[in-house]
Design a protein around this motif. Structure first.
Motif, PDB file in Angstrom:
ATOM      1  N   THR A  32       2.024  -9.742   0.472  1.00 15.92           N
ATOM      2  CA  THR A  32       1.833  -9.306  -0.786  1.00 15.92           C
ATOM      3  C   THR A  32       2.856  -9.164  -1.368  1.00 15.92           C
ATOM      4  O   THR A  32       4.098  -8.818  -0.543  1.00 15.92           O
ATOM      5  CB  THR A  32       0.802  -8.069  -0.980  1.00 15.92           C
ATOM      6  N   VAL A  63      -7.753 -11.183  -0.668  1.00 16.54           N
ATOM      7  CA  VAL A  63      -8.499 -10.979  -1.894  1.00 16.54           C
ATOM      8  C   VAL A  63      -9.618 -10.055  -1.788  1.00 16.54           C
ATOM      9  O   VAL A  63      -9.911  -9.317  -2.784  1.00 16.54           O
ATOM     10  CB  VAL A  63      -8.941 -12.485  -2.294  1.00 16.54           C
ATOM     11  N   ARG A  68      -3.989  -9.589  -5.207  1.00 18.44           N
ATOM     12  CA  ARG A  68      -3.843 -10.735  -5.868  1.00 18.44           C
ATOM     13  C   ARG A  68      -2.323 -11.132  -6.260  1.00 18.44           C
ATOM     14  O   ARG A  68      -2.224 -12.184  -6.940  1.00 18.44           O
ATOM     15  CB  ARG A  68      -4.565 -10.666  -7.241  1.00 18.44           C
ATOM     16  N   GLU A  69      -1.476 -10.582  -5.739  1.00 23.50           N
ATOM     17  CA  GLU A  69      -0.020 -10.793  -5.752  1.00 23.50           C
ATOM     18  C   GLU A  69       0.853 -11.156  -4.664  1.00 23.50           C
ATOM     19  O   GLU A  69       0.636 -10.252  -3.982  1.00 23.50           O
ATOM     20  CB  GLU A  69       0.464  -9.755  -6.865  1.00 23.50           C
ATOM     21  N   PHE A  96      -4.195 -18.541  -6.278  1.00 23.34           N
ATOM     22  CA  PHE A  96      -3.940 -17.135  -6.275  1.00 23.34           C
ATOM     23  C   PHE A  96      -2.165 -16.784  -6.605  1.00 23.34           C
ATOM     24  O   PHE A  96      -1.930 -15.719  -6.523  1.00 23.34           O
ATOM     25  CB  PHE A  96      -4.371 -16.341  -5.281  1.00 23.34           C
TER      26      PHE A  96
END
Length: 131
Positions: A32, A63, A68-69, A96
């Motif tokens: 992430t 997720v 989400r990053e 994503f």
């Protein structure tokens, strides 16, 4: 986390793969933006189209945990052949991740190939194309 550590995480999860048909173990470690890592391995099904790929499993895990990053993903097979994500996995990642996601592919003995997702999947199908 270093690139070597990310590849090591992808290698480690390979032992959990369910691959009775191909005997081709793949692991993925998805990092992430803030450095947390989610891993996945391939899970085969006798109906091959229902199989899950390591990259899909890793992104699903991230997720479902609200992440989400993403900054990087490492992919490794037990053959250390520099495997890259397949087209389906590239498209899933593109849902994503930005084009600048770093994709690290394990070639064994400390050797890797490195790409961006945009290099591996140019002209990505996006939500904007659905309008």
């Amino acid at each position: 986390m270093t690139a070597e550590e990310l590849v090591a995480a992808a290698r480690e999860i390979q032992s959990q793969a369910h691959v009775p048909y191909s005997e081709y173990r793949v692991g993925a470690a998805l990092e992430t933006a803030d450095g947390e890592v989610f891993v996945g391995c391939n899970l085969e099904n006798a109906n091959y189209s229902n199989s899950l790929h390591a990259e899909e499993v890793a992104i699903a895990e991230a997720v479902k945990n609200g992440r989400r990053e993403f900054s990087r993903i490492a992919v490794s097979s037990d053959r250390r052949d520099g495997v890259t994500p397949c087209g389906m996995c590239r498209q899933t990642l593109a849902e994503f991740c930005d084009d600048d996601l770093i994709v690290i592919c394990d070639k064994g003995e400390g050797d890797v190939s490195e790409y961006t997702l945009g290099e591996l999947l140019p002209n990505t199908i996006t939500e904007d194309m659905l309008d």
